[in-house]
Design a protein around this motif. Structure first.
Motif, PDB file in Angstrom:
ATOM      1  N   LEU A 141       0.785  -0.953   0.128  1.00 16.96           N
ATOM      2  CA  LEU A 141      -0.025  -0.057   0.055  1.00 16.96           C
ATOM      3  C   LEU A 141       0.830   1.306  -0.261  1.00 16.96           C
ATOM      4  CD1 LEU A 141      -2.578  -1.120   2.756  1.00 16.96           C
ATOM      5  CD2 LEU A 141      -3.073  -1.141   0.334  1.00 16.96           C
ATOM      6  N   VAL A 142       2.358   1.140   0.177  1.00 15.59           N
ATOM      7  CA  VAL A 142       3.148   2.205   0.383  1.00 15.59           C
ATOM      8  C   VAL A 142       2.928   3.341  -0.890  1.00 15.59           C
ATOM      9  CG1 VAL A 142       5.551   3.123   0.468  1.00 15.59           C
ATOM     10  CG2 VAL A 142       4.573   1.081   1.774  1.00 15.59           C
ATOM     11  N   ILE A 143       3.244   2.694  -1.916  1.00 17.68           N
ATOM     12  CA  ILE A 143       3.565   3.498  -3.133  1.00 17.68           C
ATOM     13  C   ILE A 143       2.200   4.434  -3.591  1.00 17.68           C
ATOM     14  CG2 ILE A 143       4.391   3.901  -5.511  1.00 17.68           C
ATOM     15  CD1 ILE A 143       6.624   3.179  -3.483  1.00 17.68           C
ATOM     16  N   PRO A 144       1.035   3.612  -3.733  1.00 19.21           N
ATOM     17  CA  PRO A 144      -0.090   4.265  -3.905  1.00 19.21           C
ATOM     18  C   PRO A 144      -0.557   5.393  -2.815  1.00 19.21           C
ATOM     19  CG  PRO A 144      -0.721   2.008  -4.290  1.00 19.21           C
ATOM     20  CD  PRO A 144       0.639   2.080  -3.519  1.00 19.21           C
ATOM     21  N   LYS A 145      -0.247   5.346  -1.495  1.00 15.97           N
ATOM     22  CA  LYS A 145      -0.548   6.204  -0.681  1.00 15.97           C
ATOM     23  C   LYS A 145       0.418   7.680  -0.807  1.00 15.97           C
ATOM     24  CE  LYS A 145      -1.004   7.430   4.233  1.00 15.97           C
ATOM     25  NZ  LYS A 145      -1.273   7.059   5.594  1.00 15.97           N
ATOM     26  N   LEU A 146       1.793   7.310  -1.256  1.00 13.89           N
ATOM     27  CA  LEU A 146       2.789   8.299  -1.311  1.00 13.89           C
ATOM     28  C   LEU A 146       2.271   8.837  -2.700  1.00 13.89           C
ATOM     29  CD1 LEU A 146       5.311   9.455  -0.692  1.00 13.89           C
ATOM     30  CD2 LEU A 146       6.489   7.672  -2.146  1.00 13.89           C
ATOM     31  N   ASN A 147       2.012   8.271  -3.770  1.00 15.85           N
ATOM     32  CA  ASN A 147       1.889   9.081  -4.934  1.00 15.85           C
ATOM     33  C   ASN A 147       0.384  10.090  -4.914  1.00 15.85           C
ATOM     34  OD1 ASN A 147       4.129   8.130  -6.294  1.00 15.85           O
ATOM     35  ND2 ASN A 147       3.040   6.338  -7.360  1.00 15.85           N
ATOM     36  N   SER A 148      -0.491   9.453  -3.816  1.00 21.66           N
ATOM     37  CA  SER A 148      -1.700  10.081  -3.772  1.00 21.66           C
ATOM     38  C   SER A 148      -1.245  11.508  -3.099  1.00 21.66           C
ATOM     39  CB  SER A 148      -2.646   9.255  -3.206  1.00 21.66           C
ATOM     40  OG  SER A 148      -3.936  10.333  -2.777  1.00 21.66           O
ATOM     41  N   PHE A 149      -0.450  11.336  -1.913  1.00 19.42           N
ATOM     42  CA  PHE A 149      -0.213  12.495  -1.086  1.00 19.42           C
ATOM     43  C   PHE A 149       0.535  13.503  -1.902  1.00 19.42           C
ATOM     44  CE2 PHE A 149       3.138  14.529   0.976  1.00 19.42           C
ATOM     45  CZ  PHE A 149       2.771  15.156   2.128  1.00 19.42           C
ATOM     46  N   LEU A 150       1.615  13.129  -2.733  1.00 20.92           N
ATOM     47  CA  LEU A 150       2.203  13.935  -3.505  1.00 20.92           C
ATOM     48  C   LEU A 150       1.737  14.740  -4.716  1.00 20.92           C
ATOM     49  CD1 LEU A 150       5.387  11.788  -3.843  1.00 20.92           C
ATOM     50  CD2 LEU A 150       5.228  13.778  -2.461  1.00 20.92           C
ATOM     51  N   GLU A 151       0.579  14.009  -5.237  1.00 25.81           N
ATOM     52  CA  GLU A 151      -0.165  14.531  -6.105  1.00 25.81           C
ATOM     53  C   GLU A 151      -0.971  15.683  -5.519  1.00 25.81           C
ATOM     54  OE1 GLU A 151      -0.397  14.491  -9.304  1.00 25.81           O
ATOM     55  OE2 GLU A 151       0.308  12.525  -9.970  1.00 25.81           O
ATOM     56  N   LYS A 152      -1.487  15.579  -4.300  1.00 19.82           N
ATOM     57  CA  LYS A 152      -2.451  16.394  -3.796  1.00 19.82           C
ATOM     58  C   LYS A 152      -1.561  17.721  -3.260  1.00 19.82           C
ATOM     59  CE  LYS A 152      -5.998  13.196  -2.083  1.00 19.82           C
ATOM     60  NZ  LYS A 152      -6.516  12.719  -0.850  1.00 19.82           N
ATOM     61  N   LEU A 153      -0.067  17.188  -2.822  1.00 19.29           N
ATOM     62  CA  LEU A 153       0.862  18.392  -2.411  1.00 19.29           C
ATOM     63  C   LEU A 153       0.988  19.271  -3.435  1.00 19.29           C
ATOM     64  CD1 LEU A 153       2.858  19.004  -0.054  1.00 19.29           C
ATOM     65  CD2 LEU A 153       4.701  17.947  -1.455  1.00 19.29           C
ATOM     66  N   GLN A 155      -0.926  20.017  -5.842  1.00 26.87           N
ATOM     67  CA  GLN A 155      -2.169  20.975  -6.056  1.00 26.87           C
ATOM     68  C   GLN A 155      -2.506  21.828  -4.729  1.00 26.87           C
ATOM     69  OE1 GLN A 155      -3.668  21.026  -8.847  1.00 26.87           O
ATOM     70  NE2 GLN A 155      -2.124  19.405  -9.647  1.00 26.87           N
ATOM     71  N   GLY A 156      -1.825  21.656  -3.732  1.00 29.67           N
ATOM     72  CA  GLY A 156      -1.935  22.531  -2.784  1.00 29.67           C
ATOM     73  C   GLY A 156      -3.247  22.028  -1.746  1.00 29.67           C
ATOM     74  N   GLU A 157      -3.431  20.870  -1.770  1.00 30.53           N
ATOM     75  CA  GLU A 157      -4.450  20.411  -1.262  1.00 30.53           C
ATOM     76  C   GLU A 157      -4.137  19.584   0.145  1.00 30.53           C
ATOM     77  OE1 GLU A 157      -6.408  17.908  -4.127  1.00 30.53           O
ATOM     78  OE2 GLU A 157      -7.127  19.605  -5.019  1.00 30.53           O
ATOM     79  N   THR A 158      -2.918  19.648   0.575  1.00 31.30           N
ATOM     80  CA  THR A 158      -2.486  18.618   1.619  1.00 31.30           C
ATOM     81  C   THR A 158      -2.569  19.685   3.026  1.00 31.30           C
ATOM     82  OG1 THR A 158      -0.346  19.223   1.167  1.00 31.30           O
ATOM     83  CG2 THR A 158      -1.360  17.027   0.629  1.00 31.30           C
ATOM     84  N   LYS A 159      -2.510  18.988   4.132  1.00 31.11           N
ATOM     85  CA  LYS A 159      -2.578  19.797   5.534  1.00 31.11           C
ATOM     86  C   LYS A 159      -1.482  19.198   6.432  1.00 31.11           C
ATOM     87  CE  LYS A 159      -7.311  21.066   5.315  1.00 31.11           C
ATOM     88  NZ  LYS A 159      -8.425  20.924   5.983  1.00 31.11           N
TER      89      LYS A 159
END
Length: 261
Positions: A141-153, A155-159
């Protein structure tokens, strides 16, 4: 959307889990055309960056916080005037004493904390086959979660959240050097199995393993119990709590060779 042209990644990895995440993060940004620098955390590692550079900190969780050398790096960062920074930590199950306290330090230094992500990975202390199997499920599950976070990062959508009282209290526990010494003292060397190849000396990130009276010795008062020696000894001669672990070699050992300070 975040406005940046380059990325400066700073990482620390004990047994390789975090190095995998750091390299994947590097690849993610390079594939999208960003210039990326990739540096192991150290007292002299940080390079001044302009505001067009996004800074990333990537490191493991330990004792529900992180290792003393990682805190030293964070606390040693220079003052900033609003430069964007993000963090990723890797852990077996739970942290609590790192995300909030790190944000507090960085905010007081003037950084803009744009995102934090915690990723569950296999433990570096595999004491049973069950732990091995649990680790394999987490790794998938590591890479899917990491890539999802980085994509949102991007886009300025992370906290980067902070829960003051509990997280600060948990951070205080990890500040006590006695805890790290106590963890280290659980690591022993079976000298009958040791072939004195010096691999542990060469690859110890804290440079605390040496020969004493022609035998491998650990300076427990400066060791951080990162488990690199335990997991990568070619003869599995290190023990934890007088037991051999099921070794976990996430990356090739030479990839973890520490930089000289």
């Amino acid at each position: 959307m975040l406005d940046f042209k380059a990325v400066a990644l700073y990482y620390f990895s004990g047994t390789g889990n975090t190095l995998v995440v750091a390299k994947e993060t590097e690849a993610f940004f390079k594939q999208r055309g960003y210039s990326v620098t990739f540096t192991e955390m150290g007292t002299s590692a940080f390079q001044e960056q302009d505001h067009s550079t996004l800074i990333g900190l990537i490191f493991p969780v330990a004792i529900q916080s992180t290792f003393p050398n990682v805190w030293h790096f964070i606390e040693s960062l220079p003052q900033s005037n609003g430069q964007s920074i993000f963090m990723i930590d890797t852990m077996e199950a739970f942290s609590g004493g790192v995300v909030g306290p790190a944000k507090k330090i960085l905010t007081e230094k003037g950084y803009k904390c744009v995102g934090a992500c915690e990723i569950k990975m296999a433990t570096s202390m595999q004491t049973s086959q069950k732990k091995v199997e649990e680790g394999l499920k987490k790794q998938a599950l590591v890479i899917p979660k990491l890539n999802s976070f980085l994509e949102k990062l991007i886009q300025g959508e992370t906290k980067w959240r902070r829960v003051p009282l509990l997280s600060d209290w948990m951070r205080m526990i990890s500040k006590n050097r006695k805890i790290w010494t106590s963890m280290s003292e659980k690591i022993e060397v079976n000298h009958e199995e040791c072939v004195q190849c010096s691999s542990c000396i060469k690859h110890c990130p804290m440079h605390v393993i040496s020969y004493v009276d022609s035998k491998i010795s650990i300076d427990h008062h400066n060791c951080i119990a990162c488990m690199r020696c335990v997991n990568y000894c070619p003869k599995n001669a290190f023990m934890l709590n007088q037991k051999h672990l099921i070794q976990k070699k996430t990356v090739k050992l030479d990839a973890l060779k520490p930089q000289k300070e």
